[in-house]
Design an enzyme around this catalytic site. Structure first.
Site, mmCIF file in Angstrom:
data_model
loop_
_atom_site.group_PDB
_atom_site.id
_atom_site.type_symbol
_atom_site.label_atom_id
_atom_site.label_comp_id
_atom_site.label_asym_id
_atom_site.label_seq_id
_atom_site.Cartn_x
_atom_site.Cartn_y
_atom_site.Cartn_z
ATOM 1 N N HIS A 1 40.710 86.566 65.430
ATOM 2 C CA HIS A 1 41.226 85.899 64.243
ATOM 3 C C HIS A 1 40.810 84.437 64.137
ATOM 4 O O HIS A 1 41.160 83.768 63.167
ATOM 5 C CB HIS A 1 42.753 85.992 64.266
ATOM 6 C CG HIS A 1 43.319 85.268 65.462
ATOM 7 N ND1 HIS A 1 43.115 85.706 66.750
ATOM 8 C CD2 HIS A 1 44.024 84.113 65.560
ATOM 9 C CE1 HIS A 1 43.685 84.848 67.588
ATOM 10 N NE2 HIS A 1 44.245 83.884 66.890
ATOM 11 N N ASP A 2 40.104 83.928 65.138
ATOM 12 C CA ASP A 2 39.663 82.532 65.108
ATOM 13 C C ASP A 2 38.164 82.398 64.916
ATOM 14 O O ASP A 2 37.632 81.286 64.942
ATOM 15 C CB ASP A 2 40.020 81.839 66.441
ATOM 16 C CG ASP A 2 41.511 81.665 66.627
ATOM 17 O OD1 ASP A 2 42.223 81.497 65.627
ATOM 18 O OD2 ASP A 2 41.959 81.697 67.794
ATOM 19 N N ASP B 1 48.545 82.861 74.734
ATOM 20 C CA ASP B 1 47.800 81.882 73.951
ATOM 21 C C ASP B 1 47.519 80.625 74.785
ATOM 22 O O ASP B 1 48.416 80.126 75.481
ATOM 23 C CB ASP B 1 48.680 81.512 72.738
ATOM 24 C CG ASP B 1 47.971 80.693 71.691
ATOM 25 O OD1 ASP B 1 47.007 81.203 71.114
ATOM 26 O OD2 ASP B 1 48.402 79.549 71.442
ATOM 27 N N GLU C 1 44.301 83.627 77.135
ATOM 28 C CA GLU C 1 43.279 82.967 76.326
ATOM 29 C C GLU C 1 42.986 81.630 76.974
ATOM 30 O O GLU C 1 43.869 80.788 77.120
ATOM 31 C CB GLU C 1 43.773 82.747 74.892
ATOM 32 C CG GLU C 1 42.678 82.165 74.022
ATOM 33 C CD GLU C 1 43.178 81.378 72.829
ATOM 34 O OE1 GLU C 1 42.474 81.317 71.822
ATOM 35 O OE2 GLU C 1 44.284 80.797 72.901
ATOM 36 N N ASP D 1 51.590 88.642 71.369
ATOM 37 C CA ASP D 1 51.003 87.330 71.547
ATOM 38 C C ASP D 1 52.104 86.368 71.991
ATOM 39 O O ASP D 1 53.114 86.227 71.303
ATOM 40 C CB ASP D 1 50.429 86.879 70.191
ATOM 41 C CG ASP D 1 49.168 86.081 70.329
ATOM 42 O OD1 ASP D 1 49.137 85.195 71.196
ATOM 43 O OD2 ASP D 1 48.225 86.330 69.566
HETATM 44 C C1 GLC Z 1 44.867 79.885 69.910
HETATM 45 C C2 GLC Z 1 45.029 80.847 68.759
HETATM 46 C C3 GLC Z 1 44.823 80.097 67.474
HETATM 47 C C4 GLC Z 1 45.886 79.029 67.395
HETATM 48 C C5 GLC Z 1 45.896 78.146 68.640
HETATM 49 C C6 GLC Z 1 47.147 77.342 68.725
HETATM 50 O O1 GLC Z 1 43.603 79.339 69.984
HETATM 51 O O2 GLC Z 1 44.151 81.917 68.907
HETATM 52 O O3 GLC Z 1 44.855 80.933 66.359
HETATM 53 O O4 GLC Z 1 45.656 78.234 66.273
HETATM 54 O O5 GLC Z 1 45.845 78.896 69.823
HETATM 55 O O6 GLC Z 1 48.243 78.129 69.024
#
Ligand code: GLC
Length: 540
Positions: A316-317, A190, A242, A95
């Site tokens: 995980h979110d 991310d 993402e 990540d």
């Molecule tokens: C992404 C991650 C999340 C995190 C955010 C800030 O959305 O998946 O878990 O809190 O980025 O880094």
């Protein structure tokens, strides 16, 4: 392209397996479970951040990009993990959180101490804009006692980096190369569509200011530069971006191979269909026609324009998809398989989030004291301040919290689900007695169903490569699609409800081969009856 028949498994390291009894999962735990992952058949494991971090946002607040957080293990253990995973035919995806760093990172600390060079690493200005942080509240915070403000799109401890500064870009590219040199075969970037900020930032009250910093054309340019400077050199490396609050048009651009940006993108639109008026912290049933519309739009557009989706139900979110889309009291097993088919037989790369392969559910926590996640704690406070009763606010957090997915992996029916001999950092879910990997492998059928889907993707090029079009798109309860490749056709039907329903099946499919089915002895006929949460795929 090589990645299209691959399946990726996401591990939240903190919650996978704890081998040293501190209540926190570790690298040695992942190492131990490689045979399990090989048995499942996945090609790559994506690990959530394992770097040093104050853990204000569970590792997404990085204080050192090129080291391993001692809580997870050592660099040697990490290297052993990569090596052993490779021996099991499994690549490791890391990540990369390159939009922001923890304010404990030395870059920010130097900037705070007055070092002008490092101040240029961040987005610091006298007049803040009206943007709202994604974790609630103002997106700007005072920069020491300078009278200026720094931008933090996420938590106040996560300072956004200034990608306009070529030195910042080069530093970050060095980080990517550092991990490539260790043998990393995949990168998950991310919130990478937020890195392009304009020179002059503008107020915008629409959507908390998101249009001002999301999917800016310059973000594509930076990603292309990163590709050229790093992973572009190795065609085996898989990248996934993402994409926060994105559009299909942008995701096509991010993923068209000739643009040399990314292999694929995650978007979240299909997981907002149970938000009331776009707001996460609400409790409403999911909107099936909207879900279907989104799948068809993204499926068709990406297919027609040679883009590539990363498909997932869980991460995980997100609260567990089973709790969101399935009557789990009555149909947990059928529903788990149906959801799996809907993405594994789709056009795009399927991701499995730890525990999904055994049908894990939300933990059903009973009080706010069980929650750890910063976003959930903020939300609870905001909801009660807005006038929701404590009970109402709790009910919303209970169904929407990110901690729903972060509870320890359920391995056995023993104490703490076999996750730790210590006290788990986050409580184990209430269903661990019945739902755990040992029981599943012994007598369950969900894990075996995932194994089969993974095998099929490798065996049938139509699943990996075929085009996508909608099927029965007006149907009230079925999500159907057709994949086509050379002379073959595959129709996939998914009943998203607990009631039987009829679908008209064109004659050509009646003599087809049933590749997957979560019910037994199904007979094909033109007025075809689907059982509750039935999924079936027919190849001709
Ligand atoms: C992404 C991650 C999340 C995190 C955010 C800030 O959305 O998946 O878990 O809190 O980025 O880094």
């Amino acid at each position: 392209m090589s990645f299209k028949d691959k399946v990726i498994y996401q591990i939240y390291p903190k919650s996978y397996l704890d081998t040293d009894g501190d209540g926190i999962g570790d690298l040695a735990g992942i190492l131990k479970k490689l045979p399990y992952l090989k048995l499942l058949g996945v090609d790559m494991i994506w690990l959530n951040p394992v770097y040093p971090s104050p853990q204000r946002d569970n590792g997404y607040d990085i204080s050192n990009y090129t080291a391993i957080n001692p809580v997870f293990g050592t660099m040697e253990e990490f290297e052993r993990l990569i090596q052993t995973a490779e021996e099991h035919g499994i690549g490791v995806m890391l990540d990369m959180v390159l939009n922001h760093v923890s304010i404990e990172h030395e870059w920010f600390q130097k900037a705070l101490a007055g070092d002008k060079r490092y101040q240029e690493y961040f987005i610091i200005q006298e007049d803040p804009t009206d943007w709202v942080s994604k974790f609630g509240g103002n997106a700007w915070a005072p920069f020491g006692d300078t009278g200026k403000y720094y931008l933090h799109l996420f938590d106040v401890t996560q300072a956004d980096l200034n990608w306009r500064n070529p030195e910042v870009r080069e530093e970050l590219f060095k980080v990517v190369r550092f991990w490539m040199d260790k043998g990393i075969k995949g990168f998950r970037f991310d919130v990478i569509n937020l890195i392009g900020k304009d020179e002059v930032l503008k107020n915008n009250s629409v959507n908390d200011g998101k249009p001002e910093y999301t999917d800016r054309p310059i973000a594509h340019e930076y990603i292309r530069m990163m590709n050229e400077a790093t992973y572009g050199a190795d065609p085996e490396i898989i990248t996934v971006g993402e994409m926060s609050f994105t559009t299909v048009e942008n995701c096509i651009l991010y993923t068209q191979p000739e643009r040399h940006e990314l292999s694929m993108t995650f978007n979240f639109h299909h997981l907002k269909v149970d938000y009331e008026e776009g707001k996460k912290w609400t409790n409403v049933p999911f909107n099936f026609s909207e879900l279907k519309r989104l799948f068809h739009t993204w499926g068709t557009q990406m297919s027609e324009n040679n883009g590539w989706n990363a498909w997932f139900w869980n991460n995980h979110d997100q609260p567990r998809a089973l709790n969101r889309f399935v009557d789990v009291e009555n149909y947990r097993i059928e529903g788990a398989k149906m959801l799996a088919s809907a993405i594994h037989l789709n056009r795009g790369t399927p991701y499995i989030y730890m525990g999904e392969e055994i049908g894990m559910l939300d933990p059903d926590f009973e009080s706010m004291a069980d929650y750890v996640d910063v976003e959930s704690l903020n939300a609870y406070q905001e909801l009660t301040q807005k006038g929701y009763s404590e009970k109402e606010a709790f009910a919303i957090v209970q169904s929407k919290s990110r901690d729903n997915a972060r509870t320890p992996m359920q391995w056995t029916h023993e104490v703490n689900a076999g996750f730790t001999k210590g006290i788990p950092w986050l409580a184990v879910g209430n269903h661990a007695q019945e739902i755990n990997a040992a029981t599943e492998l012994e007598e369950g059928s969900i894990f075996a169903y995932y194994q089969k889907l993974i095998r099929l993707r490798k065996k049938y090029p139509i699943i990996a490569e075929g085009s996508y079009r909608a099927f029965a798109s007006e149907h009230e309860s079925v999500y159907g699609f057709i994949r086509e490749h050379e002379e073959q056709k595959l129709v996939v039907l998914n009943n998203f409800f607990a009631e039987e329903t009829i679908v008209h099946l064109p004659d050509e499919f009646l003599t087809g081969e049933i590749l997957v089915d979560n019910y037994r002895a199904t007979q094909l006929n033109s007025e075809f009856k689907l059982q509750p949460y039935q999924t079936i795929a027919i190849l001709i």
